[in-house]
Design a protein around this motif. Structure first.
Motif, PDB file in Angstrom:
ATOM      1  N   ALA A 120     -13.604 -20.335 -13.246  1.00 49.91           N
ATOM      2  CA  ALA A 120     -14.235 -20.261 -14.566  1.00 49.91           C
ATOM      3  C   ALA A 120     -13.663 -19.137 -15.419  1.00 49.91           C
ATOM      4  O   ALA A 120     -14.164 -18.883 -16.516  1.00 49.91           O
ATOM      5  CB  ALA A 120     -15.743 -20.081 -14.415  1.00 49.91           C
ATOM      6  N   ALA A 121     -12.630 -18.454 -14.944  1.00 47.66           N
ATOM      7  CA  ALA A 121     -12.027 -17.358 -15.689  1.00 47.66           C
ATOM      8  C   ALA A 121     -11.199 -17.892 -16.855  1.00 47.66           C
ATOM      9  O   ALA A 121     -10.846 -19.075 -16.905  1.00 47.66           O
ATOM     10  CB  ALA A 121     -11.153 -16.514 -14.768  1.00 47.66           C
ATOM     11  N   ASP A 122     -10.885 -17.017 -17.816  1.00 43.90           N
ATOM     12  CA  ASP A 122     -10.046 -17.416 -18.946  1.00 43.90           C
ATOM     13  C   ASP A 122      -8.693 -17.934 -18.461  1.00 43.90           C
ATOM     14  O   ASP A 122      -8.131 -18.863 -19.028  1.00 43.90           O
ATOM     15  CB  ASP A 122      -9.854 -16.231 -19.894  1.00 43.90           C
ATOM     16  N   SER A 123      -8.176 -17.305 -17.411  1.00 45.35           N
ATOM     17  CA  SER A 123      -6.958 -17.776 -16.746  1.00 45.35           C
ATOM     18  C   SER A 123      -7.339 -18.146 -15.318  1.00 45.35           C
ATOM     19  O   SER A 123      -7.323 -17.288 -14.425  1.00 45.35           O
ATOM     20  CB  SER A 123      -5.874 -16.699 -16.755  1.00 45.35           C
ATOM     21  N   PRO A 124      -7.727 -19.383 -15.077  1.00 44.69           N
ATOM     22  CA  PRO A 124      -8.236 -19.775 -13.755  1.00 44.69           C
ATOM     23  C   PRO A 124      -7.232 -19.486 -12.647  1.00 44.69           C
ATOM     24  O   PRO A 124      -6.023 -19.637 -12.827  1.00 44.69           O
ATOM     25  CB  PRO A 124      -8.481 -21.282 -13.893  1.00 44.69           C
ATOM     26  N   TRP A 163     -27.006  -9.209  -0.806  1.00 45.53           N
ATOM     27  CA  TRP A 163     -25.672  -8.705  -1.113  1.00 45.53           C
ATOM     28  C   TRP A 163     -25.577  -8.290  -2.582  1.00 45.53           C
ATOM     29  O   TRP A 163     -24.513  -7.936  -3.058  1.00 45.53           O
ATOM     30  CB  TRP A 163     -24.628  -9.784  -0.824  1.00 45.53           C
ATOM     31  N   ASP A 164     -26.709  -8.387  -3.301  1.00 45.63           N
ATOM     32  CA  ASP A 164     -26.767  -8.025  -4.714  1.00 45.63           C
ATOM     33  C   ASP A 164     -25.768  -8.848  -5.509  1.00 45.63           C
ATOM     34  O   ASP A 164     -25.077  -8.347  -6.391  1.00 45.63           O
ATOM     35  CB  ASP A 164     -26.522  -6.522  -4.906  1.00 45.63           C
ATOM     36  N   ASN A 165     -25.728 -10.127  -5.202  1.00 41.68           N
ATOM     37  CA  ASN A 165     -24.808 -11.051  -5.853  1.00 41.68           C
ATOM     38  C   ASN A 165     -25.600 -12.010  -6.738  1.00 41.68           C
ATOM     39  O   ASN A 165     -26.614 -12.562  -6.303  1.00 41.68           O
ATOM     40  CB  ASN A 165     -24.030 -11.825  -4.786  1.00 41.68           C
ATOM     41  N   PRO A 166     -25.189 -12.228  -7.982  1.00 39.94           N
ATOM     42  CA  PRO A 166     -25.970 -13.070  -8.886  1.00 39.94           C
ATOM     43  C   PRO A 166     -26.185 -14.498  -8.386  1.00 39.94           C
ATOM     44  O   PRO A 166     -27.282 -15.047  -8.541  1.00 39.94           O
ATOM     45  CB  PRO A 166     -25.137 -13.053 -10.171  1.00 39.94           C
ATOM     46  N   VAL A 167     -25.161 -15.116  -7.796  1.00 41.72           N
ATOM     47  CA  VAL A 167     -25.311 -16.481  -7.306  1.00 41.72           C
ATOM     48  C   VAL A 167     -26.281 -16.516  -6.132  1.00 41.72           C
ATOM     49  O   VAL A 167     -27.188 -17.361  -6.073  1.00 41.72           O
ATOM     50  CB  VAL A 167     -23.949 -17.078  -6.909  1.00 41.72           C
ATOM     51  N   GLN A 320     -19.550 -35.775  -6.945  1.00 37.47           N
ATOM     52  CA  GLN A 320     -20.867 -35.482  -7.502  1.00 37.47           C
ATOM     53  C   GLN A 320     -21.425 -34.178  -6.941  1.00 37.47           C
ATOM     54  O   GLN A 320     -22.017 -33.380  -7.676  1.00 37.47           O
ATOM     55  CB  GLN A 320     -21.827 -36.640  -7.236  1.00 37.47           C
ATOM     56  N   ARG A 321     -21.240 -33.955  -5.649  1.00 44.04           N
ATOM     57  CA  ARG A 321     -21.736 -32.715  -5.052  1.00 44.04           C
ATOM     58  C   ARG A 321     -20.942 -31.519  -5.554  1.00 44.04           C
ATOM     59  O   ARG A 321     -21.509 -30.474  -5.873  1.00 44.04           O
ATOM     60  CB  ARG A 321     -21.663 -32.801  -3.521  1.00 44.04           C
ATOM     61  N   TRP A 322     -19.611 -31.646  -5.610  1.00 50.58           N
ATOM     62  CA  TRP A 322     -18.770 -30.553  -6.079  1.00 50.58           C
ATOM     63  C   TRP A 322     -19.116 -30.184  -7.525  1.00 50.58           C
ATOM     64  O   TRP A 322     -19.403 -29.029  -7.850  1.00 50.58           O
ATOM     65  CB  TRP A 322     -17.304 -30.954  -5.962  1.00 50.58           C
ATOM     66  N   ASP A 323     -19.103 -31.185  -8.396  1.00 49.12           N
ATOM     67  CA  ASP A 323     -19.364 -30.944  -9.809  1.00 49.12           C
ATOM     68  C   ASP A 323     -20.807 -30.526 -10.057  1.00 49.12           C
ATOM     69  O   ASP A 323     -21.084 -29.703 -10.945  1.00 49.12           O
ATOM     70  CB  ASP A 323     -19.052 -32.198 -10.626  1.00 49.12           C
ATOM     71  N   GLY A 324     -21.726 -31.075  -9.267  1.00 53.35           N
ATOM     72  CA  GLY A 324     -23.142 -30.754  -9.466  1.00 53.35           C
ATOM     73  C   GLY A 324     -23.447 -29.284  -9.241  1.00 53.35           C
ATOM     74  O   GLY A 324     -24.235 -28.680  -9.985  1.00 53.35           O
ATOM     75  N   PHE A 325     -22.827 -28.697  -8.240  1.00 52.46           N
ATOM     76  CA  PHE A 325     -23.073 -27.279  -7.982  1.00 52.46           C
ATOM     77  C   PHE A 325     -22.498 -26.419  -9.096  1.00 52.46           C
ATOM     78  O   PHE A 325     -23.144 -25.480  -9.570  1.00 52.46           O
ATOM     79  CB  PHE A 325     -22.478 -26.871  -6.630  1.00 52.46           C
ATOM     80  N   TYR A 326     -21.284 -26.750  -9.527  1.00 51.49           N
ATOM     81  CA  TYR A 326     -20.688 -25.969 -10.619  1.00 51.49           C
ATOM     82  C   TYR A 326     -21.453 -26.165 -11.917  1.00 51.49           C
ATOM     83  O   TYR A 326     -21.563 -25.235 -12.727  1.00 51.49           O
ATOM     84  CB  TYR A 326     -19.219 -26.347 -10.789  1.00 51.49           C
ATOM     85  N   ARG A 327     -22.004 -27.335 -12.155  1.00 53.77           N
ATOM     86  CA  ARG A 327     -22.831 -27.560 -13.344  1.00 53.77           C
ATOM     87  C   ARG A 327     -24.088 -26.690 -13.269  1.00 53.77           C
ATOM     88  O   ARG A 327     -24.517 -26.109 -14.279  1.00 53.77           O
ATOM     89  CB  ARG A 327     -23.183 -29.031 -13.467  1.00 53.77           C
ATOM     90  N   TRP A 328     -24.666 -26.578 -12.079  1.00 54.62           N
ATOM     91  CA  TRP A 328     -25.863 -25.738 -11.902  1.00 54.62           C
ATOM     92  C   TRP A 328     -25.527 -24.268 -12.184  1.00 54.62           C
ATOM     93  O   TRP A 328     -26.313 -23.569 -12.840  1.00 54.62           O
ATOM     94  CB  TRP A 328     -26.394 -25.890 -10.474  1.00 54.62           C
ATOM     95  N   TRP A 330     -23.246 -23.157 -14.220  1.00 54.79           N
ATOM     96  CA  TRP A 330     -23.069 -23.026 -15.662  1.00 54.79           C
ATOM     97  C   TRP A 330     -24.422 -23.050 -16.387  1.00 54.79           C
ATOM     98  O   TRP A 330     -24.684 -22.219 -17.270  1.00 54.79           O
ATOM     99  CB  TRP A 330     -22.166 -24.145 -16.169  1.00 54.79           C
ATOM    100  N   GLU A 331     -25.278 -23.978 -16.016  1.00 59.46           N
ATOM    101  CA  GLU A 331     -26.588 -24.098 -16.671  1.00 59.46           C
ATOM    102  C   GLU A 331     -27.451 -22.862 -16.448  1.00 59.46           C
ATOM    103  O   GLU A 331     -28.312 -22.541 -17.281  1.00 59.46           O
ATOM    104  CB  GLU A 331     -27.308 -25.350 -16.159  1.00 59.46           C
ATOM    105  N   ASN A 332     -27.204 -22.155 -15.359  1.00 62.04           N
ATOM    106  CA  ASN A 332     -27.970 -20.941 -15.057  1.00 62.04           C
ATOM    107  C   ASN A 332     -27.219 -19.667 -15.429  1.00 62.04           C
ATOM    108  O   ASN A 332     -27.597 -18.577 -14.994  1.00 62.04           O
ATOM    109  CB  ASN A 332     -28.365 -20.936 -13.580  1.00 62.04           C
ATOM    110  N   GLN A 333     -26.167 -19.826 -16.231  1.00 61.05           N
ATOM    111  CA  GLN A 333     -25.408 -18.698 -16.780  1.00 61.05           C
ATOM    112  C   GLN A 333     -24.858 -17.780 -15.684  1.00 61.05           C
ATOM    113  O   GLN A 333     -24.848 -16.558 -15.818  1.00 61.05           O
ATOM    114  CB  GLN A 333     -26.275 -17.905 -17.764  1.00 61.05           C
ATOM    115  N   LEU A 334     -24.352 -18.399 -14.620  1.00 54.15           N
ATOM    116  CA  LEU A 334     -23.822 -17.636 -13.491  1.00 54.15           C
ATOM    117  C   LEU A 334     -22.295 -17.592 -13.479  1.00 54.15           C
ATOM    118  O   LEU A 334     -21.703 -16.915 -12.642  1.00 54.15           O
ATOM    119  CB  LEU A 334     -24.343 -18.230 -12.180  1.00 54.15           C
ATOM    120  N   ILE A 335     -21.665 -18.324 -14.393  1.00 55.81           N
ATOM    121  CA  ILE A 335     -20.223 -18.270 -14.575  1.00 55.81           C
ATOM    122  C   ILE A 335     -19.944 -18.163 -16.068  1.00 55.81           C
ATOM    123  O   ILE A 335     -20.766 -18.579 -16.889  1.00 55.81           O
ATOM    124  CB  ILE A 335     -19.495 -19.498 -13.980  1.00 55.81           C
TER     125      ILE A 335
END
Length: 353
Positions: A120-124, A163-167, A320-328, A330-335
């Motif tokens: 999700a970085a500017d330069s993946p 681990w004090d990690n946002p995800v 669907q599983r791969w994209d679904g997790f990444y969509r979640w 994004w929707e939760n402002q974690l990336i």
């Protein structure tokens, strides 16, 4: 099998500051087994070594049952049959994707969740998952038996090692609140744990995130009575792929045949491991004698049902599983950016696809 989730900030720092370097065998966490680094590669036969293409694969941590299929493929000659001389190494902590992307290793092992900030970085980061090592997420929360933490709501007012990690924390919040609990009442303490069972026994913590295939089996073998819940059983979006086998985008584009050969041989190794867990565990122990034998054998037996899904080839990933997790995420402002559907993985190299 214990690992830390890498935050977006930390991973971004690694991408900026990690200068290319040769892979090295270094110390890494080992789920409280007391394991120490060991050389993980055996020399190719002198009569054939010159005919084989040298390939390096970086593990995520020190050897464990996530990696058995690779050692089986090496030991039983599947890699050699594919024309490959594979060197299996342990990388610096968290360094496998960066070294693969930099061309310092051909393949590596990482996790869909920790790859997310890089994709999700500017330069993946130019890496792609080419196979899922396990078909399902085996992580969840372990606690002492009978104290009410067998369900997420029970974490209220109790100490959770974070681990004090946002995800990581967003996942905990999600399951606690879906169970009717108040996440703000969960006591977050630093995760400095090397042995989950010992930390629970001494009441250093009340609950901790584990990967059941190693740490859960370790608790069983140790005779520790515990409660446990798996994230994927509470929210299907958390059945993301962990761990995965990765390759650089450059290698996929310029040398797809080597990728195909490597994934094909690895598929044979992991399929053998699923169908012959005892024999596979013995091979892993031969290459990693520092592992505790009973734990390794029992872990491999349990993992056999996670390596393959009925009717599906090893390594195949569901879009669907791969994209679904990444969509979640994004929707939760974690990336920081939305990851396009289909980015970061391919099934093109799975045998039979």
């Amino acid at each position: 099998m214990k690992r830390k989730l890498i935050s977006g900030f930390l991973l971004s720092t690694l991408l900026v500051s990690c200068a290319p370097q040769a892979p090295a065998v270094t110390s890494a966490p080992g789920a409280g087994t007391g394991q120490t680094p060991a050389s993980t590669s055996a020399p190719a036969s002198p009569s054939t070594a010159g005919d084989l293409k040298k390939v390096t694969v970086l593990l995520d941590w020190t050897p464990n049952t996530n990696h058995t299929g690779l050692f089986v493929a090496k030991e039983k000659g599947y890699f050699a049959e594919a024309g490959l001389d594979v060197d299996i190494q342990t990388p610096p902590q968290g360094g496998s994707p960066q070294l693969v992307a930099a061309g310092k290793a051909d393949f590596g092992i990482d996790f869909q969740d920790t790859l997310a900030p890089a994709l999700a970085a500017d330069s993946p980061l130019p890496v792609t998952a080419v196979a899922a090592i396990l078909q399902h997420n085996t992580s969840g929360i372990i606690s002492r038996k009978g104290e009410g933490l067998g369900r997420p709501k029970g974490m209220e007012g109790k100490k959770y090692a974070t681990w004090d990690n946002p995800v990581e924390q967003a996942i905990i919040r999600n399951v606690v609140e879906k169970d009717g609990g108040d996440y703000s009442k969960v006591q977050l303490i630093p995760n400095n744990i090397t042995d989950e069972v010992a930390a629970l026994k001494t009441r250093q913590v009340d609950s901790v995130w584990i990967f059941y295939g190693w740490s859960g089996i370790n608790a069983q073998v140790s005779g520790f009575d515990f409660d446990y819940f798996a994230f994927k059983d509470l929210n299907p979006v958390f059945d993301y792929y962990t761990p995965v086998l990765i390759a650089s985008d450059r290698m996929i584009a310029q040398d797809p045949e080597t990728v195909r050969k490597f994934v094909g041989a690895a598929s044979k190794g992991y399929t053998f491991s699923a169908q012959n867990p005892q024999a596979a565990a013995e091979i892993l122990l031969k290459h990693a004698p520092e592992l505790e034998p009973t734990l390794t054998q029992e872990s491999q037996k349990w993992m056999a049902n996670q390596i393959l899904d009925p009717g599906k080839p090893w390594g195949q990933m569901d879009a669907q599983r791969w994209d679904g997790f990444y969509r979640w995420l994004w929707e939760n402002q974690l990336i920081q950016k939305e990851i396009p559907a289909g980015q970061g993985f391919t099934n093109d190299f799975i045998p039979g696809q």
